[in-house]
Design an enzyme around this catalytic site. Structure first.
Site, mmCIF file in Angstrom:
data_model
loop_
_atom_site.group_PDB
_atom_site.id
_atom_site.type_symbol
_atom_site.label_atom_id
_atom_site.label_comp_id
_atom_site.label_asym_id
_atom_site.label_seq_id
_atom_site.Cartn_x
_atom_site.Cartn_y
_atom_site.Cartn_z
ATOM 1 N N CYS A 16 7.528 3.989 5.961
ATOM 2 C CA CYS A 16 6.689 3.719 4.780
ATOM 3 C C CYS A 16 7.546 3.318 3.582
ATOM 4 O O CYS A 16 7.072 2.672 2.668
ATOM 5 C CB CYS A 16 5.831 4.932 4.450
ATOM 6 S SG CYS A 16 6.768 6.378 3.937
ATOM 7 N N CYS A 22 -1.119 8.444 7.563
ATOM 8 C CA CYS A 22 -2.457 8.048 7.117
ATOM 9 C C CYS A 22 -3.290 7.579 8.315
ATOM 10 O O CYS A 22 -2.780 6.868 9.195
ATOM 11 C CB CYS A 22 -2.348 6.907 6.114
ATOM 12 S SG CYS A 22 -1.556 7.357 4.571
ATOM 13 N N CYS A 25 -3.388 3.912 9.633
ATOM 14 C CA CYS A 25 -2.093 3.393 10.110
ATOM 15 C C CYS A 25 -1.506 4.271 11.212
ATOM 16 O O CYS A 25 -0.304 4.221 11.479
ATOM 17 C CB CYS A 25 -1.113 3.297 8.946
ATOM 18 S SG CYS A 25 -1.720 2.246 7.621
ATOM 19 N N CYS A 77 0.842 -1.202 0.000
ATOM 20 C CA CYS A 77 0.000 0.000 0.000
ATOM 21 C C CYS A 77 0.879 1.254 0.000
ATOM 22 O O CYS A 77 0.670 2.178 -0.797
ATOM 23 C CB CYS A 77 -0.923 -0.025 1.225
ATOM 24 S SG CYS A 77 -2.140 1.285 1.268
ATOM 25 N N CYS A 78 1.886 1.288 0.879
ATOM 26 C CA CYS A 78 2.797 2.444 0.908
ATOM 27 C C CYS A 78 3.546 2.563 -0.422
ATOM 28 O O CYS A 78 3.807 3.669 -0.893
ATOM 29 C CB CYS A 78 3.810 2.306 2.041
ATOM 30 S SG CYS A 78 3.160 2.623 3.685
HETATM 31 FE FE1 SF4 Z 1 -1.438 2.740 2.946
HETATM 32 FE FE2 SF4 Z 1 -1.112 3.004 5.583
HETATM 33 FE FE3 SF4 Z 1 0.963 3.312 3.903
HETATM 34 FE FE4 SF4 Z 1 -0.980 5.141 4.038
HETATM 35 S S1 SF4 Z 1 0.498 4.596 5.648
HETATM 36 S S2 SF4 Z 1 -0.058 4.377 2.185
HETATM 37 S S3 SF4 Z 1 -2.790 3.827 4.329
HETATM 38 S S4 SF4 Z 1 -0.205 1.417 4.322
#
Ligand code: SF4
Length: 224
Positions: free
Chosen positions: A217, A192, A195, A106-107
């Site tokens: 991240c 985010c 998280c 996701c990151c």
């Molecule tokens: Fe995704 Fe969490 Fe990374 Fe944001 S911090 S990009 S929601 S995994």
């Protein structure tokens, strides 16, 4: 401002003046956390319209976006909102809730990929990173080389590397800089929303990020 913070601020001002006054292709990355806003206060005194890159992941707290917009207007910032290739809805439809199942991916999709593509247009990258933020940042240097996955070389400047959290707060208070209101709710590191939680360890400001599952991240890790 106490004398220690004053000395650190003068050192950062001196460094930034030396490195930014005649520099080309400079950018600052900002999550609009306290150190990033202190850094912006220092940088904009030299380069008022420096590009300020914000990673607009689609998962931020509404308070963060409102504060970003308030500071951008108040300081007339040259804000660059970087968006991922997919919206949150598109990503969740295709891959599910990656921040729960695969936060690194996701990151990668929402932060690392967009930032590294954008950084290829710059040669000097200024950040608000500090050593005290996390054990993963303990060896942070004030100036470091950074190579993007496409081979582009940049210099990464971390003028606040030596600063403590207390220095950041002293500086902000002395200069009347309003900070992200989420700090008033006990958060010590804010990214985010899915998280970010209150710190699990009061001595580790980033311990509320990713529920302790990871520390970074990836945007500040040298790609291998
Ligand atoms: Fe995704 Fe969490 Fe990374 Fe944001 S911090 S990009 S929601 S995994």
């Amino acid at each position: 401002m106490n004398s220690d913070t004053q000395s650190l601020a003068e050192a950062a001002e001196h460094l930034l003046k030396d490195r930014l006054e005649n520099a080309q292709d400079v950018c600052v990355t900002s999550s609009f956390q306290a150190e990033d806003v202190v850094l912006l206060h220092l940088v904009r005194a030299i380069l008022p319209r420096v590009p300020v890159i914000f990673l607009d992941t689609g998962y931020h707290f509404p308070e963060t976006l409102a504060y970003r917009d308030r500071m951008t207007a108040a300081w007339n910032l040259h804000l660059i909102n970087l968006f991922p290739e997919q919206t949150v809805a598109e990503q969740e439809t295709q891959f599910g809730i990656l921040h729960q199942t695969a936060p690194d991916r996701c990151c990668g999709l929402r932060k690392v990929g967009p930032l590294f593509r954008a950084l290829a247009d710059f040669r000097l990258w200024v950040t608000g990173l500090r050593r005290q933020q996390s054990k993963s940042r303990a060896n942070l240097q004030i100036e470091e080389p950074f190579t993007l996955p496409d081979g582009t070389s940049l210099t990464k400047l971390n003028p606040l590397a030596d600063w403590s959290t207390r220095d950041v707060w002293h500086y902000a208070e002395y200069h009347d800089i309003p900070l992200l209101p989420l700090y008033d709710r006990g958060y010590t590191s804010i990214g985010c929303a899915p998280c970010t939680s209150l710190p699990l360890d009061p001595d580790d400001p980033r311990s509320g990020r990713w529920s302790g599952r990871k520390l970074e991240c990836g945007i500040h890790l040298q790609p291998s």
